[in-house]
Design a protein around this motif. Structure first.
Motif, short mmCIF file in Angstrom:
data_model
loop_
_atom_site.label_atom_id
_atom_site.label_comp_id
_atom_site.label_asym_id
_atom_site.label_seq_id
_atom_site.Cartn_x
_atom_site.Cartn_y
_atom_site.Cartn_z
N PHE A 238 0.83 -1.20 0.00
CA PHE A 238 0.00 0.00 0.00
C PHE A 238 0.87 1.25 0.00
N VAL A 239 0.37 2.30 -0.66
CA VAL A 239 1.03 3.59 -0.66
C VAL A 239 -0.04 4.68 -0.70
N ARG A 240 0.18 5.74 0.06
CA ARG A 240 -0.70 6.91 -0.03
C ARG A 240 -0.16 7.78 -1.16
N PHE A 241 -0.89 7.81 -2.28
CA PHE A 241 -0.41 8.47 -3.49
C PHE A 241 -1.01 9.87 -3.60
N GLN A 242 -0.14 10.85 -3.82
CA GLN A 242 -0.61 12.23 -3.98
C GLN A 242 -0.93 12.51 -5.43
N ASN A 243 -2.19 12.86 -5.69
CA ASN A 243 -2.64 13.15 -7.05
C ASN A 243 -2.18 14.54 -7.49
N ASP A 244 -2.38 14.84 -8.77
CA ASP A 244 -1.94 16.12 -9.32
C ASP A 244 -2.61 17.30 -8.63
N LEU A 292 4.78 1.13 -6.19
CA LEU A 292 4.54 2.43 -6.80
C LEU A 292 5.15 3.56 -5.97
N PHE A 293 5.80 4.52 -6.63
CA PHE A 293 6.26 5.72 -5.93
C PHE A 293 5.04 6.52 -5.47
N PRO A 294 5.16 7.30 -4.38
CA PRO A 294 3.99 7.97 -3.79
C PRO A 294 3.52 9.23 -4.54
N GLN A 300 5.30 11.67 -14.67
CA GLN A 300 5.07 10.26 -14.94
C GLN A 300 4.93 9.45 -13.65
N TYR A 301 4.13 8.38 -13.74
CA TYR A 301 4.11 7.40 -12.67
C TYR A 301 5.43 6.63 -12.71
N VAL A 302 5.89 6.22 -11.52
CA VAL A 302 7.15 5.49 -11.42
C VAL A 302 6.93 4.25 -10.56
N MET A 303 7.53 3.14 -10.98
CA MET A 303 7.31 1.87 -10.31
C MET A 303 8.63 1.11 -10.17
#
Length: 449
Positions: A238-244, A292-294, A300-303
């Protein structure tokens, strides 16, 4: 159905006497199960509510999702940080739970890290709960077509099916179109038959579920329910992903296992009540351990991933569902990681760089945890790395289902302290903490040499 009303009443009373206190709303569970069995009753049958409840009980059984193991934890900040003392942080711990038949699911715990880095967990409630499927979850036709193409399931039959669907269609509508096509299992058109199975497999692997909002988080169990994950939902990172726009979405990459094939997949939730299961596509979607990077980097998304079961790789994408062209980021160097390496969850952003915990496998398949640092703006650059393990299994942690293993699927930064939940030999879970400053300094010394 042949029982008398008196027999039904007596048997139901006995069942409820044994099980009503072991589960919440058990009669509703039985009735819902009976709904699934009604197609097997004689046409026009209208059993009473009591009889329906009893029928449901005969087609229901208890399963203990955590009975064999509770391991491979991941950790993220809780969406609700209210009511805490100054400097404390509430977190959600996700765990790989394994029960009878070695079937893995995802369970949860809630905990708090105090300002002094003391960790407490809220005791779980005794009742567990599966979510309900969202009946009218819509599929995006353009995205669905792209996934079919990436999976190699795209031909004239697929195009004819898609042409009859709205831009946002439901599984029920898809079934109706396929049924109207006249396609059956004994059709002479083998190509169309394979395409139809591929379409349904993709649709059934992309689904949504939700729990009741008044349920406790520790009650909620994400149990396998799609064909691709029939034998397990494994190692969620799990990751808390910050959207644009600055908002947050919780994503988790996990391994779907059907008994033969393992595939990395994606889980998405805004609140740990409503979950979306999504397939990942592209030539880089293979093996295990995608993380996944947060946030996006340079748009770009980074993995991180492990394509070859040996090295840690990195890849970039404009779309979170599609991944290609991975590049080797890190290879085994030290003896404790000679056999293979992998990540221990999503990177943590620090002022010095992206901090990544890794696992290394050495002689006798002994797993240890390590760490390395990536450049903030160019994460393909490794700027620091531990020479010695950060954590190795001690004497008390070496025994278990898979001996000599410590393993984590995610860590949490609280102030200047790193909180590391980790599994012990695929059996149970513990915590470790380490000073961020001391860890970064150790990697600086290694880099200098």
């Amino acid at each position: 159905m042949a029982l008398t009303d008196e027999q039904v009443a007596g048997l139901l009373k006995q069942v409820l006497g044994e099980f009503a206190n072991r589960h919440e709303h058990v009669e509703e569970i039985f009735c819902a199960r009976c709904e699934q069995m009604m197609i097997y009753l004689a046409p026009g049958a209208q059993p009473s509510t009591e009889r329906q409840t009893l029928i449901g009980a005969y087609f229901t059984h208890e399963y203990s999702p955590e009975s064999a193991a509770l391991f491979n934890p991941s950790i993220v900040p809780h969406p609700d940080q209210s009511g805490l003392s100054k400097g404390a942080l509430r977190f959600i711990l996700s765990l790989r739970a394994t029960g009878e038949g070695h079937i893995s699911s995802i369970t949860f715990r809630i905990g708090v890290v105090s300002a002094q880095h003391h960790i407490t967990l809220t005791p779980p409630v005794p009742f567990v709960m599966e979510p309900e499927r969202v009946p009218n979850a819509a599929y995006d036709k353009g995205l669905f077509a792209h996934k079919l193409e990436e999976a190699g399931v795209q031909n004239d039959f697929c195009r004819r099916v898609l042409d009859q669907l709205h831009e946002g269609f439901t599984l029920k509508e898809l079934h109706a179109v396929l049924f109207a096509s006249g396609l059956t299992e004994d059709t002479s058109d083998a190509t169309a038959s394979r395409a139809a199975r591929g379409i349904l497999l993709l649709a059934e692997s992309n689904y949504e579920v939700h729990f009741t909002s008044d349920s406790k988080l520790s009650q909620r169990v994400l149990f396998p329910s799609a064909p691709s994950q029939s034998n397990g939902i494994e190692d969620a990172r799990f990751v808390r992903f910050q959207n644009d726009d600055g908002s947050f979405t919780y994503f988790a990459t996990y391994t779907a296992y059907d008994g033969k094939i393992t595939l990395p997949q994606l889980l998405e939730t805004p609140d740990f009540v409503h979950f979306k299961f999504r397939t990942l596509n592209g030539p880089a979607v293979q093996n295990k351990g995608m993380a996944l990077f947060p946030r996006k980097i340079n748009g770009q998304y980074v993995m991180l991933s492990r394509q070859d079961d040996e090295n840690i790789l990195i890849m970039f994408s404009n779309h979170i569902h599609f991944w290609a062209e991975p590049k080797i980021l890190l290879s085994p160097v030290q003896p404790w990681e000679f056999f293979k390496m992998g990540n221990c969850g999503s990177p943590i952003e620090t002022e010095r760089g992206w901090l990544v915990l890794s696992h290394g496998v050495g002689a006798m398949r002994k797993y240890c945890l390590g760490a390395f640092l990536l450049d903030l703006n160019d994460p393909t650059r490794v700027i620091g790395r531990l020479r010695e393990p950060l954590l190795c299994p001690n004497k008390a942690e070496r025994e278990g289902y898979v001996p000599n293993v410590v393993y984590s699927c995610g860590v949490l930064l609280h102030g200047r302290e790193l909180v590391i939940p980790y599994a012990m030999s695929d059996s149970a879970t513990s915590f470790a903490t380490v000073s961020l400053d001391e860890l970064l300094a150790a990697m600086e010394r290694n880099e200098a040499h």
